[in-house]
Design a protein around this motif. Structure first.
Motif, PDB file in Angstrom:
ATOM      1  N   ALA A   7     -49.200  29.312 -88.030  1.00 49.43           N
ATOM      2  CA  ALA A   7     -50.225  29.913 -87.315  1.00 49.43           C
ATOM      3  C   ALA A   7     -51.703  29.934 -87.314  1.00 49.43           C
ATOM      4  N   ILE A   8     -52.880  29.107 -87.026  1.00 51.97           N
ATOM      5  CA  ILE A   8     -53.894  28.455 -87.731  1.00 51.97           C
ATOM      6  C   ILE A   8     -55.221  29.001 -86.939  1.00 51.97           C
ATOM      7  N   ARG A   9     -55.974  29.786 -87.419  1.00 57.14           N
ATOM      8  CA  ARG A   9     -57.074  29.937 -86.317  1.00 57.14           C
ATOM      9  C   ARG A   9     -58.514  29.007 -87.197  1.00 57.14           C
ATOM     10  N   ILE A  10     -59.374  27.951 -85.768  1.00 51.55           N
ATOM     11  CA  ILE A  10     -60.025  27.436 -86.360  1.00 51.55           C
ATOM     12  C   ILE A  10     -61.507  28.090 -85.321  1.00 51.55           C
ATOM     13  N   SER A  11     -62.188  27.755 -86.478  1.00 50.44           N
ATOM     14  CA  SER A  11     -63.907  28.903 -85.250  1.00 50.44           C
ATOM     15  C   SER A  11     -64.432  27.719 -85.505  1.00 50.44           C
ATOM     16  N   ALA A  12     -65.558  27.283 -84.548  1.00 47.40           N
ATOM     17  CA  ALA A  12     -66.083  26.372 -84.563  1.00 47.40           C
ATOM     18  C   ALA A  12     -67.649  26.602 -83.799  1.00 47.40           C
ATOM     19  N   VAL A  13     -69.055  25.641 -84.220  1.00 43.05           N
ATOM     20  CA  VAL A  13     -70.308  26.483 -83.907  1.00 43.05           C
ATOM     21  C   VAL A  13     -70.971  24.894 -84.201  1.00 43.05           C
ATOM     22  N   GLY A  14     -72.121  24.504 -83.693  1.00 45.11           N
ATOM     23  CA  GLY A  14     -72.556  23.597 -82.698  1.00 45.11           C
ATOM     24  C   GLY A  14     -73.296  23.213 -84.311  1.00 45.11           C
ATOM     25  N   CYS A  47     -68.201  37.323 -86.814  1.00 51.73           N
ATOM     26  CA  CYS A  47     -67.069  36.941 -85.747  1.00 51.73           C
ATOM     27  C   CYS A  47     -66.539  35.560 -86.469  1.00 51.73           C
ATOM     28  N   PHE A  48     -66.525  34.860 -87.954  1.00 53.90           N
ATOM     29  CA  PHE A  48     -65.869  34.257 -88.568  1.00 53.90           C
ATOM     30  C   PHE A  48     -64.868  35.137 -89.246  1.00 53.90           C
ATOM     31  N   ASP A  49     -64.764  36.684 -88.943  1.00 52.39           N
ATOM     32  CA  ASP A  49     -63.881  36.829 -89.428  1.00 52.39           C
ATOM     33  C   ASP A  49     -62.159  36.962 -89.848  1.00 52.39           C
ATOM     34  N   ASN A  50     -61.782  36.629 -89.149  1.00 50.33           N
ATOM     35  CA  ASN A  50     -60.098  36.374 -88.353  1.00 50.33           C
ATOM     36  C   ASN A  50     -60.089  34.830 -89.102  1.00 50.33           C
ATOM     37  N   ALA A  51     -60.997  34.513 -89.247  1.00 53.75           N
ATOM     38  CA  ALA A  51     -60.520  32.700 -89.054  1.00 53.75           C
ATOM     39  C   ALA A  51     -60.128  32.043 -89.996  1.00 53.75           C
ATOM     40  N   ASP A  52     -59.262  31.001 -89.986  1.00 57.31           N
ATOM     41  CA  ASP A  52     -58.592  30.553 -90.988  1.00 57.31           C
ATOM     42  C   ASP A  52     -59.722  29.496 -91.940  1.00 57.31           C
ATOM     43  N   THR A  53     -60.317  28.725 -91.231  1.00 59.54           N
ATOM     44  CA  THR A  53     -61.528  27.915 -91.849  1.00 59.54           C
ATOM     45  C   THR A  53     -62.691  27.365 -90.195  1.00 59.54           C
ATOM     46  N   VAL A  54     -63.575  27.870 -90.742  1.00 55.10           N
ATOM     47  CA  VAL A  54     -65.050  27.567 -89.817  1.00 55.10           C
ATOM     48  C   VAL A  54     -65.611  26.256 -90.113  1.00 55.10           C
ATOM     49  N   ILE A  55     -66.018  25.858 -89.395  1.00 51.21           N
ATOM     50  CA  ILE A  55     -66.229  24.391 -89.176  1.00 51.21           C
ATOM     51  C   ILE A  55     -68.096  24.092 -88.961  1.00 51.21           C
ATOM     52  N   LEU A 262     -72.182  29.346 -79.169  1.00 48.34           N
ATOM     53  CA  LEU A 262     -70.947  29.805 -78.602  1.00 48.34           C
ATOM     54  C   LEU A 262     -71.039  30.396 -80.078  1.00 48.34           C
ATOM     55  N   VAL A 263     -69.636  30.929 -80.403  1.00 44.19           N
ATOM     56  CA  VAL A 263     -68.474  30.774 -81.184  1.00 44.19           C
ATOM     57  C   VAL A 263     -67.587  30.082 -80.786  1.00 44.19           C
ATOM     58  N   ALA A 264     -66.689  28.876 -81.079  1.00 44.21           N
ATOM     59  CA  ALA A 264     -65.399  28.547 -80.181  1.00 44.21           C
ATOM     60  C   ALA A 264     -64.664  28.945 -81.191  1.00 44.21           C
ATOM     61  N   GLN A 265     -63.522  29.806 -80.532  1.00 45.37           N
ATOM     62  CA  GLN A 265     -62.183  30.350 -81.710  1.00 45.37           C
ATOM     63  C   GLN A 265     -60.986  29.262 -80.823  1.00 45.37           C
ATOM     64  N   PRO A 274     -52.548  24.488 -77.381  1.00 45.00           N
ATOM     65  CA  PRO A 274     -54.096  25.197 -78.265  1.00 45.00           C
ATOM     66  C   PRO A 274     -54.368  26.477 -77.316  1.00 45.00           C
ATOM     67  N   LYS A 275     -54.458  28.167 -77.597  1.00 45.14           N
ATOM     68  CA  LYS A 275     -55.171  28.320 -77.328  1.00 45.14           C
ATOM     69  C   LYS A 275     -56.526  28.606 -77.763  1.00 45.14           C
ATOM     70  N   TYR A 276     -57.142  28.813 -76.901  1.00 44.88           N
ATOM     71  CA  TYR A 276     -59.177  28.889 -76.887  1.00 44.88           C
ATOM     72  C   TYR A 276     -59.889  30.360 -76.159  1.00 44.88           C
ATOM     73  N   SER A 277     -61.341  30.114 -77.029  1.00 46.81           N
ATOM     74  CA  SER A 277     -61.550  31.676 -76.457  1.00 46.81           C
ATOM     75  C   SER A 277     -62.906  31.278 -77.303  1.00 46.81           C
TER      76      SER A 277
END
Length: 368
Positions: A7-14, A47-55, A262-265, A274-277
């Motif tokens: 599983a991979i965790r992506i965080s994204a911001v605008g 908020c990015f601590d648990n993400a594999d990649t932040v975009i 927001l920070v999308a996760q 995909p699961k999202y929060s």
């Protein structure tokens, strides 16, 4: 990057601006980072601590190549390359450069921005290469997932609009064909970061909904939209997820709606939808990012609600109606910029103040 977890965790911001907006020259984001440094991002970096990649989407040229420090048009919307290190320190891994401000200060400054981002330890996506956009690859287990970036906004700055260095896509059918090729070469998940739509409306246009869903149909698993500067709904469509707009992230706009973000996760696991929060964030008065209070959290949650969008009264049924709504919002924004300018007039460096007044007068007289 790689991870042993399937599983991979992506965080994204605008949208991220490291430069001063034309209405905030002398006290906008470039000036704020010069004064506060990493403190702009410090509170929300966890908020990015648990993400594999932040975009994130880099909305401004970040290069001093060709800079004329006392010329307003050269200084505005231009970030200091040294400030990219604060984004990396916060945990951002990938920056998108396919957007309508990419060429604002010329192609040489664009490529210098790309070099500066890489020197700061981040990857760049949204680059054009023989009719195809580049990707950021994430290896996990036995598969490799790809993130790509395109812009559907018209090019505003370059004279030659046919040979752009970033991935501008005006033909949707060609875009869908490209996505299918990207899907065929990707063994894992396919994530699309897209610069699209119109500004200041907190819901997508009819054509955006069509395009977003068509991207999923063509093989994209997650769509991450930006450009509107305000948060728009997230839709669960078939096996995919569409964030129509993540709003601003680091930006020096002044209206309350542009400060809610927001920070999308997103968590992606093979064989699963995909699961999202998300984590609601607010841009404070001094442009620092804060975890949202309860009132702002409720507002951000409402903006992201697909049910809210579906139940909207008088929802535009055509793009023409949507454009008319935009014109009204754009006019409201313009008047708010005049009020902000007058309220903060003592904060502008004298040289820039004179140039800004002269440019405004010229535009009013000529209608440009």
């Amino acid at each position: 990057m790689s991870t042993d977890n399937k599983a991979i965790r992506i965080s994204a911001v605008g949208d991220i601006s490291l430069g001063d907006h034309p209405v905030c020259v002398g006290h906008g984001m470039r000036s704020t980072f010069s004064k506060l440094g990493f403190r702009v991002l410090e509170e929300i970096s966890r908020c990015f601590d648990n993400a594999d990649t932040v975009i994130a989407n880099l909305e401004t040229v970040t290069s001093d190549l060709g800079l004329k420090p006392r010329k307003l048009a050269s200084f505005e919307m231009r970030g200091n390359p040294e400030h990219l290190s604060f984004l990396r320190q916060a945990g951002i891994d990938v920056l998108c450069v396919a957007n309508n401000h990419a060429m604002q200060h010329g192609e040489a400054a664009f490529w210098d921005t790309v070099s500066n981002v890489r020197d700061a330890g981040m990857d760049v996506i949204g680059l054009e290469s023989q009719g195809r956009t580049n990707v950021h690859a994430i290896s996990h287990g036995s598969v490799e997932s790809h993130i790509f970036n395109v812009s559907m906004r018209p090019e505003e700055w370059a004279k030659d609009k046919t040979n752009l260095p970033y991935s501008n896509r005006q033909d949707r059918e060609n875009l869908f064909a490209e996505v299918k090729r990207l899907r065929a070469s990707c063994t894992g998940f396919l994530i699309c970061s897209i610069h699209w739509g119109l500004e200041f409306l907190d819901y997508p246009s009819p054509s955006q909904v069509e395009i977003g869903r068509a991207l999923i149909d063509a093989g994209v698993d997650v769509v991450l939209g930006h450009h509107s500067h305000v948060v728009q709904p997230v839709e669960r469509y078939k096996q995919g997820v569409i964030f129509y707009s993540l709003g601003n992230f680091v930006f020096d706009l002044w209206s309350e709606s542009t400060k809610q973000t927001l920070v999308a996760q997103v968590e992606l696991e093979p064989g699963q939808r995909p699961k999202y929060s998300w984590v609601p964030i607010v841009i404070d008065k001094d442009f620092r990012l804060r975890i949202a209070d309860q009132a702002t959290k409720a507002s951000v949650d409402s903006l992201l609600s697909w049910e809210r969008f579906e139940k909207m009264e008088n929802k535009p049924s055509t793009d023409e109606e949507y454009v008319e709504r935009y014109k009204s919002e754009e006019l409201r924004f313009r008047y708010s910029s005049y009020r902000y300018f007058l309220k903060n007039i003592i904060r502008y460096p004298p040289d820039f103040l004179f140039q800004s007044l002269a440019r405004t007068a010229y535009r009013r007289l000529t209608g440009t």
